[in-house]
Design a protein around this motif. Sequence first.
Motif, PDB file in Angstrom:
ATOM      1  N   TRP A   4     -24.302 -37.558  21.733  1.00  0.00           N
ATOM      2  CA  TRP A   4     -23.710 -38.883  21.900  1.00  0.00           C
ATOM      3  C   TRP A   4     -22.190 -38.789  21.942  1.00  0.00           C
ATOM      4  N   MET A   5     -21.637 -37.952  21.081  1.00  0.00           N
ATOM      5  CA  MET A   5     -20.183 -37.786  21.056  1.00  0.00           C
ATOM      6  C   MET A   5     -19.687 -37.202  22.374  1.00  0.00           C
ATOM      7  N   VAL A   6     -20.418 -36.216  22.899  1.00  0.00           N
ATOM      8  CA  VAL A   6     -20.029 -35.606  24.172  1.00  0.00           C
ATOM      9  C   VAL A   6     -20.128 -36.637  25.291  1.00  0.00           C
ATOM     10  N   TYR A   7     -21.200 -37.413  25.282  1.00  0.00           N
ATOM     11  CA  TYR A   7     -21.383 -38.458  26.293  1.00  0.00           C
ATOM     12  C   TYR A   7     -20.219 -39.450  26.270  1.00  0.00           C
ATOM     13  N   GLN A   8     -19.826 -39.870  25.092  1.00  0.00           N
ATOM     14  CA  GLN A   8     -18.724 -40.823  24.965  1.00  0.00           C
ATOM     15  C   GLN A   8     -17.397 -40.208  25.409  1.00  0.00           C
ATOM     16  N   GLU A   9     -17.192 -38.926  25.047  1.00  0.00           N
ATOM     17  CA  GLU A   9     -15.947 -38.263  25.446  1.00  0.00           C
ATOM     18  C   GLU A   9     -15.873 -38.092  26.960  1.00  0.00           C
ATOM     19  N   VAL A  10     -17.002 -37.790  27.596  1.00  0.00           N
ATOM     20  CA  VAL A  10     -17.032 -37.654  29.054  1.00  0.00           C
ATOM     21  C   VAL A  10     -16.552 -38.946  29.711  1.00  0.00           C
ATOM     22  N   HIS A  11     -17.091 -40.062  29.260  1.00  0.00           N
ATOM     23  CA  HIS A  11     -16.716 -41.349  29.864  1.00  0.00           C
ATOM     24  C   HIS A  11     -15.268 -41.723  29.540  1.00  0.00           C
ATOM     25  N   GLN A  12     -14.816 -41.386  28.326  1.00  0.00           N
ATOM     26  CA  GLN A  12     -13.440 -41.699  27.970  1.00  0.00           C
ATOM     27  C   GLN A  12     -12.455 -40.887  28.799  1.00  0.00           C
ATOM     28  N   LEU A  13     -12.729 -39.614  28.957  1.00  0.00           N
ATOM     29  CA  LEU A  13     -11.848 -38.762  29.754  1.00  0.00           C
ATOM     30  C   LEU A  13     -11.837 -39.201  31.217  1.00  0.00           C
ATOM     31  N   LYS A  14     -12.985 -39.644  31.714  1.00  0.00           N
ATOM     32  CA  LYS A  14     -13.033 -40.142  33.089  1.00  0.00           C
ATOM     33  C   LYS A  14     -12.177 -41.394  33.230  1.00  0.00           C
ATOM     34  N   ARG A  15     -12.249 -42.277  32.239  1.00  0.00           N
ATOM     35  CA  ARG A  15     -11.408 -43.483  32.280  1.00  0.00           C
ATOM     36  C   ARG A  15      -9.932 -43.125  32.197  1.00  0.00           C
ATOM     37  N   ASP A  16      -9.630 -42.000  31.547  1.00  0.00           N
ATOM     38  CA  ASP A  16      -8.239 -41.552  31.423  1.00  0.00           C
ATOM     39  C   ASP A  16      -7.739 -40.853  32.682  1.00  0.00           C
ATOM     40  N   GLY A  17      -8.612 -40.706  33.671  1.00  0.00           N
ATOM     41  CA  GLY A  17      -8.178 -40.160  34.954  1.00  0.00           C
ATOM     42  C   GLY A  17      -8.441 -38.687  35.167  1.00  0.00           C
ATOM     43  N   PHE A  18      -9.200 -38.032  34.278  1.00  0.00           N
ATOM     44  CA  PHE A  18      -9.487 -36.607  34.439  1.00  0.00           C
ATOM     45  C   PHE A  18     -10.581 -36.396  35.482  1.00  0.00           C
ATOM     46  N   SER A  19     -10.479 -35.297  36.220  1.00  0.00           N
ATOM     47  CA  SER A  19     -11.506 -34.944  37.201  1.00  0.00           C
ATOM     48  C   SER A  19     -12.733 -34.387  36.485  1.00  0.00           C
ATOM     49  N   ASN A  20     -13.839 -34.316  37.205  1.00  0.00           N
ATOM     50  CA  ASN A  20     -15.075 -33.796  36.610  1.00  0.00           C
ATOM     51  C   ASN A  20     -14.908 -32.349  36.157  1.00  0.00           C
ATOM     52  N   ILE A  21     -14.201 -31.560  36.951  1.00  0.00           N
ATOM     53  CA  ILE A  21     -14.002 -30.151  36.600  1.00  0.00           C
ATOM     54  C   ILE A  21     -13.175 -30.027  35.321  1.00  0.00           C
ATOM     55  N   LYS A  22     -12.108 -30.820  35.196  1.00  0.00           N
ATOM     56  CA  LYS A  22     -11.264 -30.748  33.995  1.00  0.00           C
ATOM     57  C   LYS A  22     -12.011 -31.255  32.758  1.00  0.00           C
ATOM     58  N   ILE A  23     -12.855 -32.266  32.951  1.00  0.00           N
ATOM     59  CA  ILE A  23     -13.669 -32.748  31.827  1.00  0.00           C
ATOM     60  C   ILE A  23     -14.606 -31.651  31.346  1.00  0.00           C
ATOM     61  N   ALA A  24     -15.228 -30.964  32.301  1.00  0.00           N
ATOM     62  CA  ALA A  24     -16.149 -29.878  31.950  1.00  0.00           C
ATOM     63  C   ALA A  24     -15.435 -28.783  31.158  1.00  0.00           C
ATOM     64  N   LYS A  25     -14.217 -28.428  31.598  1.00  0.00           N
ATOM     65  CA  LYS A  25     -13.469 -27.379  30.894  1.00  0.00           C
ATOM     66  C   LYS A  25     -13.035 -27.843  29.502  1.00  0.00           C
ATOM     67  N   LYS A  26     -12.609 -29.094  29.394  1.00  0.00           N
ATOM     68  CA  LYS A  26     -12.157 -29.604  28.099  1.00  0.00           C
ATOM     69  C   LYS A  26     -13.285 -29.643  27.078  1.00  0.00           C
ATOM     70  N   LEU A  27     -14.470 -30.038  27.531  1.00  0.00           N
ATOM     71  CA  LEU A  27     -15.603 -30.209  26.617  1.00  0.00           C
ATOM     72  C   LEU A  27     -16.521 -28.995  26.580  1.00  0.00           C
ATOM     73  N   ASN A  28     -16.185 -27.975  27.385  1.00  0.00           N
ATOM     74  CA  ASN A  28     -16.962 -26.733  27.380  1.00  0.00           C
ATOM     75  C   ASN A  28     -18.419 -26.973  27.779  1.00  0.00           C
ATOM     76  N   ILE A  29     -18.614 -27.805  28.808  1.00  0.00           N
ATOM     77  CA  ILE A  29     -19.942 -28.058  29.344  1.00  0.00           C
ATOM     78  C   ILE A  29     -19.893 -27.860  30.854  1.00  0.00           C
ATOM     79  N   SER A  30     -21.053 -27.868  31.488  1.00  0.00           N
ATOM     80  CA  SER A  30     -21.099 -27.639  32.928  1.00  0.00           C
ATOM     81  C   SER A  30     -20.656 -28.883  33.692  1.00  0.00           C
ATOM     82  N   ARG A  31     -20.163 -28.666  34.908  1.00  0.00           N
ATOM     83  CA  ARG A  31     -19.753 -29.787  35.764  1.00  0.00           C
ATOM     84  C   ARG A  31     -20.965 -30.659  36.105  1.00  0.00           C
ATOM     85  N   ASN A  32     -22.128 -30.020  36.310  1.00  0.00           N
ATOM     86  CA  ASN A  32     -23.337 -30.790  36.603  1.00  0.00           C
ATOM     87  C   ASN A  32     -23.690 -31.722  35.450  1.00  0.00           C
TER      88      ASN A  32
END
Length: 237
Positions: A4-32
């Motif tokens: 749940w925390m990862v899910y929320q962080e993904v959406h927050q980072l997207k709202r902050d303007g980060f690309s999918n690739i940068k979100i994946a690197k920040k959270l250490n998860i796959s782009r998919n």
Amino acid sequence: MEKWMVYQEVHQLKRDGFSNIKIAKKLNISRNRVIEYLNMTPEEFTEFIYSLQNRTKKLDPYQDQILMWLREHPDMTSAQIHDWLRERLKVLSVAENTVRNYVNDLRDNYHIPRQSTGRMYGTVDELPMGQQMQVDFGEIFIYTKSGQRKKLYLAGFLLSHSRYKYIEWIDRPLRTSDLIRMQENAFRYFWGMTSEIVYDQDRLLAVSENAGDLILTESFTKYHETRKFSIYLCRKN
């Protein structure tokens, strides 16, 4: 809770303007996984978590083995793991897409990002015609006509004497069967085969190495028996 925390962080980072690739690197998860989470509403994500907690997966009996492979070889693709499951454990009834999703889940849950390994370079003596072909692998991103970013995988075949090249592309990670097919296409393109071939990675064709002797995968062993070329591996640091 962690998902749940990862899910929320993904959406927050997207709202902050980060690309999918940068979100994946920040959270250490796959782009998919990032794309999957972004496409889910909170209600859909709740149902998704519930389904994970109440189902068993076809590859669960092999989880420890797959985790060991990923930790030992962080740069492995799901296609290579699919090959190893077939070759080593005789798991023949699992589709590659199932393996890909399972591996992505393991990488995310156990924080094993896919890593690239450095290569060792060195000069090569000039070789006579027909003696050696070098095989290299790579990945690139392209844009489709619709503007979608797409990843392609390639195998390149280079004649060491003339530097003549043949390259073939595919829209998914390579399997051993792909390498064999592409290599045969390269032989036809070059109007012949060399007596030895140097590969820049070994997990598509070798299971392990014992005292300097390669132990090839079953499918590559059968192929090699029909062709009889010498095999060399380029080491990575």
